[in-house]
Motif scaffolding. Structure first.
Motif, PDB file in Angstrom:
ATOM      1  N   VAL A   1       4.095  -4.308  -7.911  1.00 51.23           N
ATOM      2  CA  VAL A   1       4.037  -5.486  -6.801  1.00 51.23           C
ATOM      3  C   VAL A   1       2.621  -5.614  -6.672  1.00 51.23           C
ATOM      4  N   ILE A   2       1.715  -6.648  -6.643  1.00 46.86           N
ATOM      5  CA  ILE A   2       0.153  -5.746  -6.816  1.00 46.86           C
ATOM      6  C   ILE A   2      -0.149  -6.364  -5.593  1.00 46.86           C
ATOM      7  N   SER A   3      -0.908  -5.936  -4.028  1.00 45.62           N
ATOM      8  CA  SER A   3      -1.460  -6.542  -3.102  1.00 45.62           C
ATOM      9  C   SER A   3      -2.741  -6.759  -3.591  1.00 45.62           C
ATOM     10  N   CYS A   4      -2.696  -8.367  -3.137  1.00 44.90           N
ATOM     11  CA  CYS A   4      -4.151  -8.695  -2.959  1.00 44.90           C
ATOM     12  C   CYS A   4      -5.446  -9.428  -1.521  1.00 44.90           C
ATOM     13  N   THR A   5      -6.466  -9.629  -2.265  1.00 42.89           N
ATOM     14  CA  THR A   5      -7.329 -10.666  -0.758  1.00 42.89           C
ATOM     15  C   THR A   5      -7.807 -11.457  -1.235  1.00 42.89           C
TER      16      THR A   5
ATOM     17  N   THR B   1     -12.883 -15.880  -5.125  1.00 43.74           N
ATOM     18  CA  THR B   1     -11.393 -15.076  -6.092  1.00 43.74           C
ATOM     19  C   THR B   1     -10.547 -14.025  -5.091  1.00 43.74           C
ATOM     20  N   PHE B   2     -10.114 -13.775  -6.105  1.00 46.44           N
ATOM     21  CA  PHE B   2      -8.260 -12.571  -5.355  1.00 46.44           C
ATOM     22  C   PHE B   2      -9.216 -11.727  -6.613  1.00 46.44           C
ATOM     23  N   ALA B   3      -8.595 -10.121  -5.830  1.00 46.10           N
ATOM     24  CA  ALA B   3      -8.671  -8.607  -6.465  1.00 46.10           C
ATOM     25  C   ALA B   3      -7.448  -7.960  -5.463  1.00 46.10           C
ATOM     26  N   GLY B   4      -6.884  -7.400  -6.439  1.00 45.54           N
ATOM     27  CA  GLY B   4      -5.707  -6.070  -6.078  1.00 45.54           C
ATOM     28  C   GLY B   4      -5.628  -4.524  -6.649  1.00 45.54           C
ATOM     29  N   GLU B   5      -4.726  -3.943  -6.108  1.00 37.26           N
ATOM     30  CA  GLU B   5      -4.023  -2.861  -7.235  1.00 37.26           C
ATOM     31  C   GLU B   5      -2.975  -2.990  -6.791  1.00 37.26           C
TER      32      GLU B   5
ATOM     33  N   SER C   1       3.338  -0.159 -10.872  1.00 35.76           N
ATOM     34  CA  SER C   1       4.000  -0.404 -12.144  1.00 35.76           C
ATOM     35  C   SER C   1       5.438  -0.167 -12.749  1.00 35.76           C
ATOM     36  N   SER C   2       6.305  -0.281 -13.110  1.00 35.81           N
ATOM     37  CA  SER C   2       7.526   0.598 -13.695  1.00 35.81           C
ATOM     38  C   SER C   2       7.317   1.421 -14.322  1.00 35.81           C
ATOM     39  N   GLY C   3       5.942   1.217 -15.848  1.00 34.72           N
ATOM     40  CA  GLY C   3       5.821   2.409 -16.886  1.00 34.72           C
ATOM     41  C   GLY C   3       4.473   2.990 -16.834  1.00 34.72           C
ATOM     42  N   GLY C   4       4.667   3.779 -17.283  1.00 36.51           N
ATOM     43  CA  GLY C   4       3.336   4.500 -17.619  1.00 36.51           C
ATOM     44  C   GLY C   4       2.758   5.495 -16.261  1.00 36.51           C
ATOM     45  N   GLU C   5       1.640   5.296 -16.256  1.00 34.23           N
ATOM     46  CA  GLU C   5       1.326   6.068 -15.290  1.00 34.23           C
ATOM     47  C   GLU C   5       1.539   5.551 -13.522  1.00 34.23           C
ATOM     48  N   GLY C   6       2.162   4.255 -13.853  1.00 34.70           N
ATOM     49  CA  GLY C   6       2.710   3.645 -12.419  1.00 34.70           C
ATOM     50  C   GLY C   6       1.890   3.023 -11.849  1.00 34.70           C
ATOM     51  N   SER C   7       0.191   2.356 -13.068  1.00 34.25           N
ATOM     52  CA  SER C   7      -0.626   1.713 -11.652  1.00 34.25           C
ATOM     53  C   SER C   7      -0.520  -0.079 -12.589  1.00 34.25           C
ATOM     54  N   ALA C   8      -0.856  -0.778 -11.420  1.00 33.39           N
ATOM     55  CA  ALA C   8      -1.872  -2.139 -11.994  1.00 33.39           C
ATOM     56  C   ALA C   8      -2.882  -2.349 -11.460  1.00 33.39           C
ATOM     57  N   ARG C   9      -3.339  -3.739 -11.643  1.00 32.48           N
ATOM     58  CA  ARG C   9      -4.469  -4.074 -11.060  1.00 32.48           C
ATOM     59  C   ARG C   9      -4.805  -5.553 -11.744  1.00 32.48           C
ATOM     60  N   ILE C  10      -5.480  -6.120 -10.513  1.00 34.24           N
ATOM     61  CA  ILE C  10      -5.382  -7.471 -11.214  1.00 34.24           C
ATOM     62  C   ILE C  10      -7.166  -8.216 -10.892  1.00 34.24           C
ATOM     63  N   GLN C  11      -7.528  -8.935 -11.465  1.00 28.85           N
ATOM     64  CA  GLN C  11      -8.688  -9.457 -10.387  1.00 28.85           C
ATOM     65  C   GLN C  11      -8.345 -10.974 -10.870  1.00 28.85           C
ATOM     66  N   GLY C  12      -8.669 -12.280 -10.005  1.00 29.24           N
ATOM     67  CA  GLY C  12      -8.546 -13.528 -10.216  1.00 29.24           C
ATOM     68  C   GLY C  12      -9.637 -14.804  -9.575  1.00 29.24           C
ATOM     69  N   VAL C  13      -9.684 -15.842  -9.955  1.00 30.60           N
ATOM     70  CA  VAL C  13     -10.228 -16.929  -9.489  1.00 30.60           C
ATOM     71  C   VAL C  13      -9.016 -17.749  -9.547  1.00 30.60           C
TER      72      VAL C  13
END
Length: 446
Positions: A362-366, A388-392, A395-407
């Motif tokens: 789950v990623i929370s975006c603004t 635009t929107f962005a958030g952090e 993730s269920s794998g690896g180090e457990g993090s995820a990030r997203i940027q979008g338009v």
């Protein structure tokens, strides 16, 4: 001599008076009565009392006394000599001839009439200018109303509807009569229509219509019904707005400015709403109109933008539209908060490795608007902005993090660039490793 003096009273003679004296007395009495009646007529006409005594004394305008004509002097001397003969005792009585007596009487009458006529002419010449008719405020009003420069007003009609002007409160503050018979007026007046009011100060030239050709300034002027003709020599005005502006081409609908009469300003906040698939932007711009005594001047302030997002349009499932985003197994937006303009992205992605497990999180975006850039210029919304929107998130794998940027795209799409951690398993031997998966592509709202 009073108005009630009778001719009989004037002609009363002593019992011992001669016949010549009695006749002369009667004629002189008649002449004095005629003179009294003439004085009364002049006094009624001119309101100036005349003195019959002054006329009988034959005083000149310089204060001297006119000398009797030679004929009258001779007649007077002869008459005096006759009287002297009557007073001498024993003297022989001589009666003047009847023709001589009538001649003396005629000379006396001529003398009186001539004096009366001379006085009347002198008085007429002196008082004639004062007796001539003079123009009044009604003439000034007609002259002002005939001048198009005045009746067209003193203000520019930008931003107001044109309406006719009316003249009121015309006042003649001074009037001077020149030696040529013309009159110069100083006037004040008010000229107003539905939008403006002007306090006018002017100078007018007025003359009798039959003398119009004597004055070049009056050429082309139209005489009035009373026989006066005039023109405006000069005029100045102080103008103020008495109503707000009525229209502006930039605001064809709903234009209703606020008018401050004391400040001579109008203010209006324009409002334009731009809608797009995920919300709307209301752009407000303050506009101020300031009247400078001649025209309304328009100025714009800084625009302000108020964006509202449509949570119902944003929330839901999205699917990849090209191979670049094929790693996205599922993608959805939920929990939109209009107070903070935030939402949550729930995703599931598949790593490219054959032995790797799928990850989710789950990623929370603004959301935030931005100026178009080189990579986002193709996604400008109708209000001229890019959203635009962005958030952090997790993730269920690896180090457990995820990030997203979008338009936000133009047609219900999201253009994203996303990274999320996953765990990569070895193909045959070795330990698992933590990796980061990069995903970029376009997602469309289902």
């Amino acid at each position: 001599m009073s108005d009630t003096t009778r001719r009989e009273d004037l002609c009363e003679a002593a019992p011992t008076a001669t016949e010549d004296f009695a006749d002369a007395c009667e004629i002189a009495g008649q002449a004095l009565q005629d003179l009294s009646e003439h004085d009364q007529a002049l006094e009624t006409l001119m309101q100036i009392p005349l003195s019959a005594t002054a006329m009988l004394n034959m005083n000149t305008r310089s204060g001297g006394t006119q000398e009797l004509p030679a004929g009258l002097r001779a007649a007077g001397a002869h008459y005096a000599a006759g009287q002297a003969d009557e007073e001498v005792p024993g003297a022989k009585e001589q009666k003047p001839k009847k023709g001589h007596r009538r001649g003396r009487i005629a000379l006396i009458v001529i003398f009186v009439v001539a004096a009366l006529a001379a006085a009347a002419v002198a008085l007429g010449i002196y008082f004639w200018p004062q007796l001539q008719p003079k123009p009044d405020a009604a003439v000034a009003t007609e002259v002002l109303e005939a001048d198009p420069d005045i009746m067209d007003g003193f203000a520019v009609n930008d931003y107001v509807e044109e309406s006719p002007y009316e003249l009121s409160d015309v006042e003649v503050t001074s009037m001077t009569q020149a030696d040529d018979g013309s009159f110069t007026f100083d006037v004040t007046a008010t000229v107003a229509n539905e939008s403006f009011e002007s306090d006018l100060t002017g100078t007018l030239l007025v003359a009798r219509a039959d003398r119009q050709d004597s004055f070049p300034d009056l050429a082309g002027a139209t005489p009035d019904d009373a026989g006066w003709v005039g023109t405006v020599l000069q005029a100045t005005a102080t103008t103020r707005a008495i109503a707000p502006v009525t229209h502006d081409p930039a605001f064809p609908d709903g234009f209703a400015p606020t008018f401050d009469a004391a400040a001579q300003t109008c203010t209006f906040a324009s409002s334009t709403e731009y809608t797009f698939w995920f919300g709307a932007d209301t752009v407000s711009k303050p506009v101020t109109y300031t009247f400078d005594g001649n025209a309304w001047l328009r100025s714009e302030g800084e625009a302000t933008s108020t964006v509202t997002y449509n949570g119902a349009a944003l929330e839901g499932d999205y699917s990849p539209t090209n191979a670049d985003a094929s790693s996205i197994a599922s993608f959805s937006i939920s929990n939109f908060d209009p107070a903070s303009n935030t939402f949550a992205v729930t995703y599931r992605a598949v790593s490219p490795g054959l032995a790797s497990d799928a990850v989710s999180g789950v990623i929370s975006c603004t959301i935030s608007p931005a100026e178009p850039g080189d990579t986002t210029s193709g996604y400008v919304q109708v209000d001229g902005a890019v959203y635009t929107f962005a958030g952090e998130g997790s993730s269920s794998g690896g180090e457990g993090s995820a990030r997203i940027q979008g338009v936000f795209g133009l047609d219900g799409t999201l253009i994203i660039s996303m990274s999320c951690d996953y765990t990569r398993r070895p193909l045959l031997f070795g330990e698992p490793t933590n990796e980061t998966m990069e995903i970029a592509g376009t997602l469309a709202h289902n």
